[in-house]
Design an enzyme around this catalytic site. Structure first.
Site, PDB file in Angstrom:
ATOM      1  CE  LYS A 180      -0.901  -0.109  -5.131  1.00 24.50           C
ATOM      2  NZ  LYS A 180      -0.261   0.576  -6.096  1.00 24.50           N
ATOM      3  N   PRO A 224       5.077  -4.644  -4.158  1.00 23.50           N
ATOM      4  CG  PRO A 224       5.969  -3.512  -2.164  1.00 23.50           C
ATOM      5  CD  PRO A 224       6.314  -3.910  -3.951  1.00 23.50           C
ATOM      6  CD  GLU A 225       0.335  -4.288  -7.843  1.00 24.07           C
ATOM      7  OE1 GLU A 225      -0.899  -4.604  -8.077  1.00 24.07           O
ATOM      8  OE2 GLU A 225       1.267  -4.736  -8.731  1.00 24.07           O
ATOM      9  NE  ARG A 272       4.029   3.164 -14.211  1.00 25.80           N
ATOM     10  CZ  ARG A 272       3.869   3.481 -13.000  1.00 25.80           C
ATOM     11  NH1 ARG A 272       2.972   3.128 -12.209  1.00 25.80           N
ATOM     12  NH2 ARG A 272       4.163   4.717 -12.696  1.00 25.80           N
TER      13      ARG A 272
END
Length: 282
Positions: free
Chosen positions: A61, A2-3, A267
DNA sequence: AACCACACCTGTTCGC
DNA sequence: TGCGAACAGGTGTGGT
């Protein structure tokens, strides 16, 4: 993950299904979901009961429930948080962390979170803007977003451009997926130094971030895996429109060169090695 | 002061 | 086949 677009989809869903309703009960199934509420789970349950949810608001967010007395419930979905609207007293999903019930006897509101990076806290007087997120910059979809100020902040940083884009005190709402997509759109390598960006390039990058998030919102959000869904449990379909993220070894949609994946900030960064040339010295 | 690495989590996938 | 490692990554914290 979720962004901004995914959180906005959730905010709209909550507006439709939770705004205007009065909380009659709160059950905390996993203490970690309210770890930011220092008074503890029992207090979280007690202090919310009886309040009406007036409005759902969002910055970047983060989203929050503006309550009838000016207080707020601040929420962040973390990596895997979901709000789901379901039948009253419905089955307890293994990832159910918090359940809200309402005095209208209508559907319960469940907060599910597999990886438990998300959570909620009660913020007294936080309806306008909760104190814990006062340091978060406005996001590009905010009517008050100051583009020139954000360009100046970006260029003042002495770091790599993707780090700055992910810094929520510079501009909020951008996460790893939309950062990679924005950089691909303006042909910038993730490691380009922010100090070397012209105003035009920095502005172009912000425009790209704004556009990619608007496009994703129009598509109902991105569901790269099944973890992100709206309040009805449905996935968006923007993942079909991604040009860089998650496309390692697939041809670049501009030049055909295989997309590369580099380790970055614990990441991954996905980029086209031809369209997005690395800075000198790399 | 500014920047950066790391901890926090768990379900799935990968390699040996 | 089974098991451990790697991976997904937003945010707050503590160290440099």
């Amino acid at each position: 993950m979720p962004e901004l677009p995914e959180v906005e989809v959730v905010r709209r869903g909550l507006t439709a299904h939770a705004a205007g309703r009065r909380i009659s009960g709160v059950q905390v199934f996993h203490d970690r979901a309210v770890r930011r509420h220092i008074e503890g789970p029992a207090d979280f349950q007690a202090v919310l009961t009886g309040h009406r949810i007036d409005e759902l608001r969002r910055r970047g967010k983060y989203l929050w429930f503006a309550l009838d007395d000016g207080d707020a419930v601040l929420a962040h979905l973390g990596m895997s948080g979901q709000f789901r609207v379901g039948t009253p007293g419905g089955a307890v999903h293994p990832h159910l962390r918090v359940r809200f019930t309402f005095d209208d006897g209508g559907p319960d509101l469940d907060f599910l979170d597999q990886r438990t990076f998300g959570g909620m806290q009660f913020v007294p007087g936080g309806a306008e803007l909760p104190d814990p997120i006062a340091h978060i910059a406005l996001d590009p979809l905010d009517p008050d977003f100051d583009r020139d100020l954000t360009i100046a902040r970006l260029r003042a940083k002495r770091t790599e451009v993707k780090r700055a884009l992910l810094d929520q005190t510079v501009v909020s709402g951008v996460g790893n997926i939309y950062a990679d997509e924005s950089l691909w759109r303006v042909k910038l390598h993730y490691a380009r130094p922010t100090g070397g960006l012209t105003k035009a390039v920095a502005g172009g990058l912000l425009n790209a971030a704004t556009e990619v998030m608007q496009d994703a919102l129009a598509a109902g959000g991105t569901s790269f895996d099944s973890l992100y869904v709206n309040v009805n449990g449905e996935s968006g379909y923007f993942d079909r429109s991604l040009h860089a993220y998650g496309r390692e070894n697939e041809p670049c949609d501009r030049c055909g060169t295989p997309i590369r994946r580099d380790p970055f900030m614990n990441r991954s960064s996905f980029f086209c090695p031809v369209c997005q040339r690395p800075p000198r010295g790399r």
